[in-house]
Write an enzyme that holds these catalytic residues in place. Structure first.
Site, short mmCIF file in Angstrom:
data_model
loop_
_atom_site.label_atom_id
_atom_site.label_comp_id
_atom_site.label_asym_id
_atom_site.label_seq_id
_atom_site.Cartn_x
_atom_site.Cartn_y
_atom_site.Cartn_z
N ALA A 1 0.81 -1.22 0.00
CA ALA A 1 0.00 0.00 0.00
C ALA A 1 0.84 1.27 0.00
O ALA A 1 0.43 2.29 -0.55
CB ALA A 1 -0.95 0.00 1.19
N ASN B 1 -5.39 3.32 10.84
CA ASN B 1 -4.59 2.18 11.30
C ASN B 1 -4.35 2.20 12.81
O ASN B 1 -4.11 1.15 13.42
CB ASN B 1 -3.26 2.14 10.57
CG ASN B 1 -2.50 3.45 10.64
OD1 ASN B 1 -3.02 4.49 10.23
ND2 ASN B 1 -1.28 3.43 11.13
N SER C 1 -2.62 -3.77 0.72
CA SER C 1 -1.46 -4.60 1.03
C SER C 1 -1.92 -6.01 1.36
O SER C 1 -2.90 -6.19 2.10
CB SER C 1 -0.70 -4.05 2.24
OG SER C 1 0.11 -2.95 1.90
N ALA C 2 -1.19 -7.01 0.86
CA ALA C 2 -1.56 -8.40 1.12
C ALA C 2 -1.37 -8.78 2.58
O ALA C 2 -2.14 -9.57 3.13
CB ALA C 2 -0.74 -9.33 0.23
N THR D 1 10.09 -7.46 -12.73
CA THR D 1 9.70 -8.86 -12.77
C THR D 1 8.65 -9.16 -11.70
O THR D 1 8.80 -8.78 -10.55
CB THR D 1 10.92 -9.75 -12.55
OG1 THR D 1 11.89 -9.48 -13.56
CG2 THR D 1 10.55 -11.23 -12.58
N CYS E 1 4.79 1.49 11.28
CA CYS E 1 5.68 2.19 10.35
C CYS E 1 6.44 3.32 11.01
O CYS E 1 7.40 3.85 10.44
CB CYS E 1 4.86 2.73 9.18
SG CYS E 1 4.05 1.42 8.24
#
Length: 375
Positions: free
Chosen positions: A71, A152, A199-200, A241, A326
């Site tokens: 994210a 968050n 975000s995963a 990639t 973060c």
């Protein structure tokens, strides 16, 4: 063993996600850009399947999904990528809020140095932004409105549906949905939201992969320029990639989130009831309006108890935090709680608890006994 209560920082990985990741690391290790053999073909198929799985959660098209590292990168692409369009459109004004994640606030500050006019809408002690204040801040030269879906630190959900309904057609709308993707389904399926950052690792997938949803509206996508160059992957917006194993894992995590979100929510609400009871026994205060809070988050202040000391005393019992992961290396007061107008004592004693459907039961009575000895 310590019970993990920091799921807003990162969630555990679902076993099925890990299984598919290992397969694309050890067996199906082809490059999705290799067109000349079956290893590359199968890798590309895995990427496209994951694109469909992620898109389904927000009712988007497969080609609306741009895979990123998470994210933070998605936010940067959404905000900085639109900057080049601002001059041609004569729009150099952006509206956001004072409680955004640093991954939004810092790119906005960078844009300010480039001559953009940034309006940050304030809020009150409820932790919830007034949608009408956002809409009132929009001007004839507004390029973008960027509002997080849920904070968050507090878990307070913002009124993005009301904002979306009131925006002029020519203003792009970006939502940082890192905390709500796969958890709150209907609001993010609103086609008026042009850009969604996800975000995963917030939804039981791997770290290091996420996506930016970029929808078509009125026949056009947001005109974003790439921040990096070097390949044609991801529609040229995000070259490099593909990390096939991460993307495939993200796809499975998204699929499970859509399938199981109601059951997961019910489990989290039961856990929440016990946590709130414990907070009340300690005379604690919940920061933010409870009726607008995510089912799996509590931000609480305990009177007479410094949050750092509380976390030390609970080490080995509970793994929790007192703010965003973060910025956890910084001991500055939470910019979110400051923006809510809380007093210094309440900010200093604030703790964030965040859990998930897989979180084991907590011995709250023992937790209360430990904390009472410090109060």
């Amino acid at each position: 063993m310590s019970v993990y209560l920091d799921c807003n920082a990162t969630t555990p990985v679902e076993p099925a996600v890990l299984e598919v990741m290992l397969r694309y690391l050890a067996e199906e290790y082809g490059n999705a850009g290799s067109r000349t053999h079956e290893f590359g073909v199968r890798a590309k198929q895995a990427v496209e399947r994951a694109r469909e799985q992620v898109a389904a959660v927000v009712a988007a098209r497969r080609d609306d999904v741009i895979f990123t590292s998470g994210a933070t990168e998605s936010n940067n692409i959404a905000l900085l990528g639109l900057a080049g369009h601002a001059d041609s459109a004569s729009r150099r004004h952006i509206v956001s809020t004072t409680i955004e994640h640093k991954a939004v606030l810092e790119p906005l500050e960078h844009l300010r140095t480039l001559g953009f006019d940034i309006t940050l809408v304030a809020l009150d002690s409820t932790g919830r932004i007034d949608a009408q204040a956002i809409l009132a801040a929009v001007r004839s030269d507004t390029l973008l409105v960027s509002v997080m879906h849920a904070n968050n630190e507090t878990g307070i959900v913002q009124p993005i549906e009301v904002i979306a309904a009131g925006l002029p057609d020519e203003v792009w709308f970006h939502v940082d949905a890192a905390q709500t993707f796969g958890k709150l389904i209907d609001p993010l399926q609103n086609p008026r939201i042009d850009l969604i950052s996800i975000s995963a690792h917030k939804v039981y997938g791997p770290k290091g992969v996420g996506a930016l949803i970029s929808r078509r509206r009125l026949g056009n996508r947001p005109p974003m320029a790439p921040l990096m160059f070097g390949g044609g992957q991801e529609r040229g917006v995000r070259p490099g990639t593909h990390p096939v194993h991460l993307i495939a894992g993200f796809g499975v995590a998204a699929q499970f989130a859509l399938r199981d979100h109601a059951q997961r929510t019910a489990t989290c609400l039961r856990f929440r009831d016990d946590a709130v009871t414990a907070v009340q026994q300690l005379g604690g205060q919940i920061n933010g309006a409870e009726e607008h809070c995510l089912p799996h988050v509590l931000n609480v202040s305990l009177p007479g108890l410094n949050s750092e000391a509380a976390m030390v005393s609970l080490k080995g019992m509970l793994a929790l935090s007192n703010g965003s992961a973060c910025t956890s290396t910084s001991y500055e007061p939470s910019h979110v709680l400051v923006a809510m107008g809380l007093d210094q004592e309440r900010i200093d004693s604030a703790l964030r608890l965040s859990w998930c459907h897989a979180t084991p039961a907590v011995d709250w009575q023992h937790v209360c006994q430990v904390l009472r000895r410090m109060m």
